[in-house]
Design a protein around this motif. Structure first.
Motif, PDB file in Angstrom:
ATOM      1  N   SER A  12     -53.684  28.591  30.768  1.00 45.61           N
ATOM      2  CA  SER A  12     -54.887  29.954  31.030  1.00 45.61           C
ATOM      3  C   SER A  12     -54.498  30.383  31.804  1.00 45.61           C
ATOM      4  N   TYR A  13     -54.778  31.537  32.196  1.00 41.63           N
ATOM      5  CA  TYR A  13     -54.576  32.770  33.019  1.00 41.63           C
ATOM      6  C   TYR A  13     -54.605  32.163  34.099  1.00 41.63           C
ATOM      7  N   GLY A  14     -54.390  32.379  35.270  1.00 43.54           N
ATOM      8  CA  GLY A  14     -54.723  32.643  37.122  1.00 43.54           C
ATOM      9  C   GLY A  14     -54.410  30.780  36.974  1.00 43.54           C
ATOM     10  N   GLY A  15     -55.065  30.235  38.617  1.00 43.67           N
ATOM     11  CA  GLY A  15     -54.548  28.970  39.007  1.00 43.67           C
ATOM     12  C   GLY A  15     -53.911  29.173  39.903  1.00 43.67           C
ATOM     13  N   LYS A  50     -46.370  36.577  37.706  1.00 39.96           N
ATOM     14  CA  LYS A  50     -47.345  37.793  37.117  1.00 39.96           C
ATOM     15  C   LYS A  50     -47.997  37.749  36.203  1.00 39.96           C
ATOM     16  N   ILE A  51     -46.979  37.046  35.124  1.00 39.60           N
ATOM     17  CA  ILE A  51     -47.984  37.127  33.885  1.00 39.60           C
ATOM     18  C   ILE A  51     -48.975  35.955  33.888  1.00 39.60           C
ATOM     19  N   GLN A  52     -48.841  34.973  34.672  1.00 39.11           N
ATOM     20  CA  GLN A  52     -49.954  33.678  34.680  1.00 39.11           C
ATOM     21  C   GLN A  52     -51.027  34.652  35.237  1.00 39.11           C
ATOM     22  N   GLY A  53     -50.584  35.186  36.325  1.00 43.98           N
ATOM     23  CA  GLY A  53     -52.121  35.521  36.545  1.00 43.98           C
ATOM     24  C   GLY A  53     -51.977  36.917  35.846  1.00 43.98           C
ATOM     25  N   GLY A  54     -51.923  37.410  34.760  1.00 39.59           N
ATOM     26  CA  GLY A  54     -52.905  38.197  34.097  1.00 39.59           C
ATOM     27  C   GLY A  54     -52.482  39.186  34.375  1.00 39.59           C
ATOM     28  N   ILE A  55     -51.142  40.093  34.249  1.00 40.76           N
ATOM     29  CA  ILE A  55     -50.164  41.141  34.296  1.00 40.76           C
ATOM     30  C   ILE A  55     -49.454  41.757  33.369  1.00 40.76           C
ATOM     31  N   GLY A  56     -49.611  40.768  32.087  1.00 44.54           N
ATOM     32  CA  GLY A  56     -49.766  41.458  30.516  1.00 44.54           C
ATOM     33  C   GLY A  56     -50.423  40.858  29.397  1.00 44.54           C
ATOM     34  N   ARG A  57     -51.750  40.692  30.208  1.00 46.84           N
ATOM     35  CA  ARG A  57     -53.440  39.986  29.115  1.00 46.84           C
ATOM     36  C   ARG A  57     -53.605  41.409  28.221  1.00 46.84           C
ATOM     37  N   PRO A  58     -53.967  41.357  27.042  1.00 44.32           N
ATOM     38  CA  PRO A  58     -53.473  39.604  26.332  1.00 44.32           C
ATOM     39  C   PRO A  58     -52.664  39.839  26.098  1.00 44.32           C
ATOM     40  N   ALA A 309     -41.715  25.652  43.443  1.00 51.99           N
ATOM     41  CA  ALA A 309     -40.520  26.600  43.493  1.00 51.99           C
ATOM     42  C   ALA A 309     -41.568  27.643  42.989  1.00 51.99           C
ATOM     43  N   TRP A 310     -42.708  27.365  42.638  1.00 50.59           N
ATOM     44  CA  TRP A 310     -43.525  28.330  41.759  1.00 50.59           C
ATOM     45  C   TRP A 310     -44.061  29.106  43.045  1.00 50.59           C
ATOM     46  N   LYS A 311     -44.400  28.008  44.719  1.00 49.97           N
ATOM     47  CA  LYS A 311     -45.095  28.310  45.357  1.00 49.97           C
ATOM     48  C   LYS A 311     -44.347  29.466  46.153  1.00 49.97           C
ATOM     49  N   LYS A 312     -42.799  28.220  46.094  1.00 47.38           N
ATOM     50  CA  LYS A 312     -41.830  29.101  46.725  1.00 47.38           C
ATOM     51  C   LYS A 312     -41.622  30.700  46.325  1.00 47.38           C
TER      52      LYS A 312
END
Length: 329
Positions: A12-15, A50-58, A309-312
């Motif tokens: 899902s988005y976010g997290g 950024k995609i995970q965060g919803g920048i290209g949603r939906p 790696a994602w966090k970094k």
């Protein structure tokens, strides 16, 4: 029973990094126009989280659960019936389309349209770092008039030059014959000078904040990779016909770009969106092979630690590229 592979996904988005899940999923099957690649290494780019965060949603990603990432180096293991230019056993560098992703896994499906052969002189890690960051830097510079035949003599500004796009951008601009001014933090000044920058500004100093070139030159071409730097910050130092390529597609920046198109000013401001092309990727790979372009690696993580790696990358302080090794150690 379908063959399984290890992959990293989110549902899902976010997290952020905590939402990444390690799974065993079926190895994907390429259609007639694609090929299956055993991934050796991948790299993480800001667009991924950024995609995970919803920048290209939906519209992005195509579906959940989603295996993120677009940059890989690996070995072709199977090709579709319509693939003519690649064969099993070929070592390649590829960009996977943003909508479907797939790099954070043991196998990925790649399109020949966005793939190039990786010569032995180019390591899997170097290859995996090139697609998004290298292609973005190259696209911005070529769109700004650089054609690498020695005819470009303008002054180029690259902000936040210690990131993935910036470290490639400085080198590519020098290959193109530009005078390069770069901004970065004090700790990275020597590194950016070693990549060829003619002038380096500490972004925390008064001169750095105002983007004032020590030589007094105005900027003909700007790659703005710094989210904290706006067109209003750049404009006082921009040449009368200067052009800015903005790498942060925020709603505000898109509005500014639209307004600039309606103005009578010859100073241009464009939000740059990557349009990947294999010929440009091949050019980058050849420059690495020839020793003209080098990759700055911030850190490497195994697939089992992909969330680190994602966090970094998400923290925003990586110097150069963040790499995920899959079969390449």
């Amino acid at each position: 029973m379908a063959e399984l592979m290890k992959a990293v996904q989110y549902s899902s988005y976010g997290g952020g990094p905590a939402a990444l899940q390690h799974k065993e999923i079926p190895v994907p099957a390429p259609d007639a126009k694609k090929m299956l690649v055993k991934v050796e290494a991948a790299s993480v780019n800001p667009v991924d989280w950024k995609i995970q965060g919803g920048i290209g949603r939906p519209l992005l990603p195509a579906k959940f659960p989603h295996t993120p990432g677009t940059d890989i180096a690996g070995e072709v293991v199977k090709v579709g019936s319509e693939v003519k230019d690649f064969a099993p056993g070929d070592k390649i560098v590829a960009w996977l389309d943003t909508k479907h992703g797939g790099s954070l896994a043991e196998y990925a499906v790649a399109s020949p349209k966005y793939s190039v052969v990786r010569p032995s002189e180019v390591s899997p890690i170097d290859g995996a770092c090139l697609p998004v960051a290298g292609l973005t830097a190259l696209q911005g510079l070529t769109n700004g008039g650089m054609n690498f035949d020695g005819s470009f003599s303008g002054n180029v500004l690259i902000t936040a030059a210690s990131g993935g796009v910036g470290t490639y951008g400085v080198q590519i601009a020098k290959i193109g014959g530009a005078h390069v001014t770069a901004t970065c933090g004090e700790r990275n000044i020597d590194l950016i000078k070693s990549l060829g920058a003619d002038e380096v500004l500490d972004y925390k100093t008064p001169e750095g904040k105002k983007l004032i070139s020590p030589s007094g030159k105005k900027y003909d071409l700007v790659l703005n990779t710094a989210s904290a730097v706006s067109f209003a910050d750049i404009q006082p130092q921009l040449a009368p016909k200067g052009i800015v390529f903005e790498l942060n597609p925020t709603p505000k920046n898109l509005l500014v770009a639209a307004a600039r198109k309606l103005s009578l000013s010859k100073q241009r401001y464009n939000v740059l969106l990557l349009a990947a092309e294999s010929r440009n990727l091949e050019l980058l790979v050849n420059w690495v092979k020839e020793g003209k372009l080098r990759t700055i690696i911030d850190s490497k993580y195994p697939l089992a630690k992909a969330e680190d790696a994602w966090k970094k990358s998400k923290e925003g302080h990586a110097v150069g590229k963040v790499v995920v090794t899959v079969t390449e150690e």
